[in-house]
Write a protein that holds these residues in place. Sequence first.
Motif, mmCIF file in Angstrom:
data_model
loop_
_atom_site.group_PDB
_atom_site.id
_atom_site.type_symbol
_atom_site.label_atom_id
_atom_site.label_comp_id
_atom_site.label_asym_id
_atom_site.label_seq_id
_atom_site.Cartn_x
_atom_site.Cartn_y
_atom_site.Cartn_z
ATOM 1 N N LYS A 39 0.953 -1.061 -0.039
ATOM 2 C CA LYS A 39 0.052 0.034 -0.128
ATOM 3 C C LYS A 39 0.970 1.214 0.229
ATOM 4 C CE LYS A 39 -4.006 -0.246 2.079
ATOM 5 N NZ LYS A 39 -4.946 -0.178 1.295
ATOM 6 N N GLN A 40 0.799 2.158 -1.068
ATOM 7 C CA GLN A 40 1.564 3.260 -1.027
ATOM 8 C C GLN A 40 0.837 4.471 -1.200
ATOM 9 O OE1 GLN A 40 2.172 4.694 -4.467
ATOM 10 N NE2 GLN A 40 0.530 3.425 -5.515
ATOM 11 N N ALA A 41 0.692 4.874 -0.044
ATOM 12 C CA ALA A 41 -0.019 6.315 -0.253
ATOM 13 C C ALA A 41 0.799 7.485 0.184
ATOM 14 C CB ALA A 41 -1.294 6.090 1.099
ATOM 15 N N GLY A 42 0.809 8.468 -0.765
ATOM 16 C CA GLY A 42 1.359 9.682 -0.637
ATOM 17 C C GLY A 42 2.958 9.626 -0.730
ATOM 18 N N LEU A 43 3.400 8.473 -1.618
ATOM 19 C CA LEU A 43 4.616 8.357 -2.090
ATOM 20 C C LEU A 43 4.877 9.421 -3.276
ATOM 21 C CD1 LEU A 43 5.570 4.836 -2.502
ATOM 22 C CD2 LEU A 43 6.513 6.311 -0.587
ATOM 23 N N THR A 44 6.139 10.210 -3.228
ATOM 24 C CA THR A 44 6.399 11.113 -4.372
ATOM 25 C C THR A 44 6.888 10.471 -5.270
ATOM 26 O OG1 THR A 44 8.845 11.547 -3.430
ATOM 27 C CG2 THR A 44 6.872 12.787 -2.547
ATOM 28 N N VAL A 45 6.994 11.314 -6.483
ATOM 29 C CA VAL A 45 7.705 10.700 -7.648
ATOM 30 C C VAL A 45 9.045 10.183 -7.324
ATOM 31 C CG1 VAL A 45 8.514 11.246 -9.946
ATOM 32 C CG2 VAL A 45 6.091 11.851 -9.348
ATOM 33 N N ALA A 46 9.807 11.002 -6.623
ATOM 34 C CA ALA A 46 11.364 10.810 -6.337
ATOM 35 C C ALA A 46 11.385 9.570 -5.498
ATOM 36 C CB ALA A 46 11.799 11.766 -5.623
ATOM 37 N N GLU A 47 10.507 9.469 -4.666
ATOM 38 C CA GLU A 47 10.448 8.103 -3.433
ATOM 39 C C GLU A 47 10.363 6.928 -4.405
ATOM 40 O OE1 GLU A 47 9.246 10.115 0.773
ATOM 41 O OE2 GLU A 47 7.649 9.530 -0.672
ATOM 42 N N VAL A 48 9.033 6.864 -5.253
ATOM 43 C CA VAL A 48 8.737 5.848 -6.285
ATOM 44 C C VAL A 48 9.935 5.606 -7.105
ATOM 45 C CG1 VAL A 48 7.300 4.882 -8.094
ATOM 46 C CG2 VAL A 48 6.358 6.036 -6.213
ATOM 47 N N THR A 49 10.468 6.532 -7.689
ATOM 48 C CA THR A 49 11.659 6.333 -8.655
ATOM 49 C C THR A 49 12.766 5.614 -7.854
ATOM 50 O OG1 THR A 49 11.049 8.314 -9.825
ATOM 51 C CG2 THR A 49 13.551 7.654 -10.096
ATOM 52 N N GLU A 50 13.250 6.097 -6.426
ATOM 53 C CA GLU A 50 14.255 5.511 -5.743
ATOM 54 C C GLU A 50 13.690 3.941 -5.472
ATOM 55 O OE1 GLU A 50 15.908 5.605 -1.261
ATOM 56 O OE2 GLU A 50 14.794 7.178 -1.643
ATOM 57 N N LEU A 51 12.541 3.553 -5.246
ATOM 58 C CA LEU A 51 12.050 2.357 -4.855
ATOM 59 C C LEU A 51 12.374 1.528 -6.044
ATOM 60 C CD1 LEU A 51 10.840 0.086 -3.140
ATOM 61 C CD2 LEU A 51 8.560 1.219 -3.488
ATOM 62 N N LYS A 114 5.276 5.659 4.171
ATOM 63 C CA LYS A 114 4.232 5.714 3.376
ATOM 64 C C LYS A 114 3.856 4.587 2.475
ATOM 65 C CE LYS A 114 5.522 10.688 2.429
ATOM 66 N NZ LYS A 114 6.208 11.704 1.510
ATOM 67 N N LEU A 115 5.106 3.528 2.566
ATOM 68 C CA LEU A 115 4.859 2.177 1.935
ATOM 69 C C LEU A 115 4.578 1.192 2.980
ATOM 70 C CD1 LEU A 115 5.282 0.792 -0.871
ATOM 71 C CD2 LEU A 115 7.333 0.070 0.136
ATOM 72 N N THR A 116 3.819 0.615 2.960
ATOM 73 C CA THR A 116 3.457 -0.607 3.885
ATOM 74 C C THR A 116 3.291 -1.826 3.135
ATOM 75 O OG1 THR A 116 1.118 -0.184 4.029
ATOM 76 C CG2 THR A 116 2.392 0.761 5.707
ATOM 77 N N ILE A 117 3.666 -2.927 3.851
ATOM 78 C CA ILE A 117 3.399 -4.523 3.250
ATOM 79 C C ILE A 117 2.064 -4.906 3.463
ATOM 80 C CG2 ILE A 117 4.103 -6.647 3.025
ATOM 81 C CD1 ILE A 117 6.376 -4.593 2.285
ATOM 82 N N VAL A 118 1.166 -5.331 2.471
ATOM 83 C CA VAL A 118 -0.011 -5.807 2.716
ATOM 84 C C VAL A 118 -0.142 -7.263 2.786
ATOM 85 C CG1 VAL A 118 -2.484 -5.688 1.682
ATOM 86 C CG2 VAL A 118 -1.024 -3.722 1.861
ATOM 87 N N ALA A 119 0.571 -7.982 1.625
ATOM 88 C CA ALA A 119 0.301 -9.504 1.558
ATOM 89 C C ALA A 119 1.459 -9.690 0.533
ATOM 90 C CB ALA A 119 -1.007 -9.954 1.118
ATOM 91 N N GLY A 120 1.493 -11.072 0.291
ATOM 92 C CA GLY A 120 2.495 -11.706 -0.476
ATOM 93 C C GLY A 120 1.957 -13.102 -1.071
#
Length: 184
Positions: A39-51, A114-120
């Motif tokens: 679940k990724q609520a509020g990640l910035t573009v820079a954060e998503v790019t880094e991830l 801002k990033l949480t693990i939900v399931a896998g």
Amino acid sequence: MESDAGTNQETIVDRTQKKELVDSLHGKLKDASVVVVTKQAGLTVAEVTELRRNMRAAGASFKVAKNRLTRRALDGTKYAHLGASLKGPTAIAYSTDPVAAAKVAVEFAAKNEKLTIVAGGLGERALDVAAVKALATLPSLPEMRAKFLGLLNAPATRLATVLRAPAAQTARVIGAYAKKQGAA
């Protein structure tokens, strides 16, 4: 009338693009060893790019797509059971290495709330949050291969050392004897 024709053309293109996205993601998920729903609520573009960069470096991928399209891509794969986890602003991480995607996602989530693990999912097996975190603590496939090769090489290295020892000792004895003879 002209605006209707333009809208209809856009709908056809949009549907084609969506189908291509679903088909592409479906193919990647069929080959994946692990899938992690985040679940990724509020990640910035820079954060998503880094991830994404971290995922790519580990041999994994991170995809943000509409839940409906992701569910369609999951259908017919061993991860179809993850469709129920897709609620709200979600994204998926996946990799052919059974540890890489989980490791990067858990490490990133630990640094960024801002990033949480939900399931896998590991193959057909469903994983809860604790299981995904446990999976992330395991060594990756390349690390396991390196350890295994190290274990295989250790006996051979020791054997070579043992076999060389008598020859080295003999050389030292001869050298000492030669010094003794030279001194006398």
